[in-house]
Scaffold this active site. Sequence first.
Site, PDB file in Angstrom:
ATOM      1  N   THR A 182       0.879  -1.167   0.000  1.00  0.00           N
ATOM      2  CA  THR A 182       0.000   0.000   0.000  1.00  0.00           C
ATOM      3  C   THR A 182       0.921   1.223   0.000  1.00  0.00           C
ATOM      4  OG1 THR A 182       0.005   0.189   2.378  1.00  0.00           O
ATOM      5  CG2 THR A 182      -1.703  -1.204   1.426  1.00  0.00           C
ATOM      6  N   GLU A 327      -5.354  -4.390  -0.916  1.00  0.00           N
ATOM      7  CA  GLU A 327      -5.625  -5.575  -0.098  1.00  0.00           C
ATOM      8  C   GLU A 327      -6.607  -6.534  -0.765  1.00  0.00           C
ATOM      9  OE1 GLU A 327      -5.456  -2.488   0.818  1.00  0.00           O
ATOM     10  OE2 GLU A 327      -4.655  -2.224   2.832  1.00  0.00           O
ATOM     11  N   LYS A 437     -15.745  15.259  12.183  1.00  0.00           N
ATOM     12  CA  LYS A 437     -16.745  15.128  13.249  1.00  0.00           C
ATOM     13  C   LYS A 437     -17.004  16.492  13.858  1.00  0.00           C
ATOM     14  CE  LYS A 437     -15.180  10.566  13.524  1.00  0.00           C
ATOM     15  NZ  LYS A 437     -13.818  10.226  13.165  1.00  0.00           N
ATOM     16  N   TRP A 442     -21.395  13.828  11.568  1.00  0.00           N
ATOM     17  CA  TRP A 442     -20.334  13.587  10.602  1.00  0.00           C
ATOM     18  C   TRP A 442     -20.516  14.450   9.357  1.00  0.00           C
ATOM     19  CZ3 TRP A 442     -18.865   7.679  10.148  1.00  0.00           C
ATOM     20  CH2 TRP A 442     -18.315   7.273  11.370  1.00  0.00           C
TER      21      TRP A 442
HETATM   22  P1  ADP Z   1      -3.364   3.181  -1.550  1.00  0.00           P
HETATM   23  O1  ADP Z   1      -4.132   2.764  -0.318  1.00  0.00           O
HETATM   24  O2  ADP Z   1      -2.048   2.595  -1.615  1.00  0.00           O
HETATM   25  O3  ADP Z   1      -3.491   4.616  -1.886  1.00  0.00           O
HETATM   26  P2  ADP Z   1      -5.249   1.606  -2.928  1.00  0.00           P
HETATM   27  O4  ADP Z   1      -5.490   1.462  -4.364  1.00  0.00           O
HETATM   28  O5  ADP Z   1      -5.128   0.362  -2.155  1.00  0.00           O
HETATM   29  O6  ADP Z   1      -4.007   2.474  -2.796  1.00  0.00           O
HETATM   30  O7  ADP Z   1      -6.351   2.546  -2.310  1.00  0.00           O
HETATM   31  C1  ADP Z   1      -7.563   2.019  -1.954  1.00  0.00           C
HETATM   32  C2  ADP Z   1      -8.467   3.133  -1.564  1.00  0.00           C
HETATM   33  O8  ADP Z   1      -8.696   4.025  -2.646  1.00  0.00           O
HETATM   34  C3  ADP Z   1      -9.835   2.659  -1.176  1.00  0.00           C
HETATM   35  O9  ADP Z   1      -9.881   2.171   0.139  1.00  0.00           O
HETATM   36  C4  ADP Z   1     -10.665   3.914  -1.387  1.00  0.00           C
HETATM   37  O10 ADP Z   1     -10.562   4.793  -0.290  1.00  0.00           O
HETATM   38  C5  ADP Z   1      -9.994   4.570  -2.576  1.00  0.00           C
HETATM   39  N1  ADP Z   1     -10.739   4.244  -3.794  1.00  0.00           N
HETATM   40  C6  ADP Z   1     -10.517   3.253  -4.669  1.00  0.00           C
HETATM   41  N2  ADP Z   1     -11.407   3.285  -5.677  1.00  0.00           N
HETATM   42  C7  ADP Z   1     -12.228   4.320  -5.436  1.00  0.00           C
HETATM   43  C8  ADP Z   1     -13.369   4.880  -6.114  1.00  0.00           C
HETATM   44  N3  ADP Z   1     -13.847   4.388  -7.250  1.00  0.00           N
HETATM   45  N4  ADP Z   1     -13.948   5.955  -5.548  1.00  0.00           N
HETATM   46  C9  ADP Z   1     -13.493   6.498  -4.395  1.00  0.00           C
HETATM   47  N5  ADP Z   1     -12.423   6.022  -3.731  1.00  0.00           N
HETATM   48  C10 ADP Z   1     -11.808   4.941  -4.234  1.00  0.00           C
END
Ligand code: ADP
Length: 553
Positions: A182, A327, A437, A442
């Site tokens: 990540t 993940e 918050k 929220w």
């Molecule tokens: P990193 O965490 O390394 O930046 P990831 O690809 O694993 O890369 O990121 C995952 C996160 O990206 C998700 O948990 C979410 O918050 C965000 N995400 C992924 N796709 C979307 C989407 N279509 N719209 C909004 N957020 C997204």
Amino acid sequence: MPGGTDQTLRPFLWRAEKLYPDTEIVSRTHQGIERYDYTEYSERTAQLAHAMDETGVPDDARVATFCWNHNRHFETYFAIPTTGKQLHLINPLLPDEHIQYIVGNAEDRIIFVDPSLLEKLEGAAQSADEFDNVEQFVVIGDEVPETGLEPVTDYESFIEGHPTDYDWPTLDEDRPAGMCYTSGTTGKPKGVEYTHKMLWSHTMTTLTPQGIPMADDDVVMPVVPMFHVNAWGMPFTATAAGSKHVYPGPSPEPEDLAHLIEEEGVTITAGVPTVWLGLQEYIQAGNDVDLSTLDTVIIGGSAAPKAMIEWFDERDVEVLHAWGMTEMSPIGSVGHLKSDLEDADYDTQVEKRAKQGLSVPGLEWKVIDDEGNEIEENGEDFGELYVRGPWVTKEYFKRPEANEEDFEDGWLKTGDVVTIDEDGYIKIVDRAKDVIKSGGEWISSVELENAIMAHDDVKEAAVVGVPHERWQERPVAFVVPMEGADPTRLEREITEMIEEDYPKWWMPDDFINIDEVPKTATGKFSKKDLREEYADQDLVEGQVPDEAAPDDD
Ligand code: ADP
């Protein structure tokens, strides 16, 4: 020989070789377009497998890549895991200390690197003990530029002269096949291992009509980087389907993407919203681009703006909005329209498609609120999304403390705060750590950002919560105006727009003009960096200091 029963990767390529020997794999390079077919691809994959054997690294070694999207990178995608080794994709945009950490943590034995990224890798490797395990560097291309990395060879010499077939081993489906980290928006990057079974089941769910279906007449161009969660699995999925592959090469500009779409007849492509914003701007600037072959654009990584979905609709290109995570190999949901919504009016349809979609088959989910209860799926109540399924990891690599925090009874806690509506559409409201918050209620920072970015004169906007004595936290908006926009008028118009659509207490306490929102290594807004950058300006009580006032650009 297939080289593997059970749920392993090798049979996907074996089938493509047999059924589609002449289907092409095309790649943009600095020298121009390179193309060959699945037959040659397979032969080169076998040569690469022999070359890795010759280095003497163990059969289960982790082998890393530090590359853009191209055909040789794709060769490593099958050659490494189908010999039993583990394909570790390193994101070259990470800061040096993260690269050092992950190379050391993964104990990489061979690293494949693009010539244009050599300097970056060399910088990270310089006097870093973490690189001590690396026994071989291989520079993609047919010559090695001057470098301090050792021992080093070039890719073409590395594979040259080796047999074009290989006795592929029968592998256990639970054997690690891949690995990504990540990008570490909080703390050190966390490693995720993908077993063969995870990648196999991810490929299968992706190929269903509820996923990102592909066929042998598709031309698939992943723009999403191959170092980022296996380019959303597309190189595997496209191979399983026998599709033509198109790789856009190092740092493609909108013009390059436009040419590839036109010349190669791309039907399916995928990338984050900023990529498509670039293409949109290129076309709006008067460049005539023929998008007639393009059926589907997969948009994910961050939210696809509604306006972008509509823009593609006008050009008869279907946007599939997808959500996923490192993940999760990564796909979790895709924004297909349910058949009973086909008669709904266009606005309702776009509203649904702009959400993060319906879960793909095989995934289970639940949404847990602040009090630990499952929410009602009514499109209003929200909580943190938990998921589990065959392609969702059950733990991080060598990070027990993170496992404790992010997993619970076999569920992955995604860190995404969502609503789910009556039709099952998931909508990401915020990241759990970014939700604001205020006075016990929220506020979704993401919704406010989208509302602000809907203004034509806004290029980017990020909303963060700042501590407030009375209300706990209050929103402050950081805005990047388009060139030439008048900040005072802009603030007034944005305020009016927000007033119209949101409760009074959602209104940001301040608007601060900045030149650019800091980004993570995967191109997402880094609110952590934004907060750090402005930490010394003491953004408390909603009192923004003069030097950061809205008209101070
Ligand atoms: P990193 O965490 O390394 O930046 P990831 O690809 O694993 O890369 O990121 C995952 C996160 O990206 C998700 O948990 C979410 O918050 C965000 N995400 C992924 N796709 C979307 C989407 N279509 N719209 C909004 N957020 C997204």
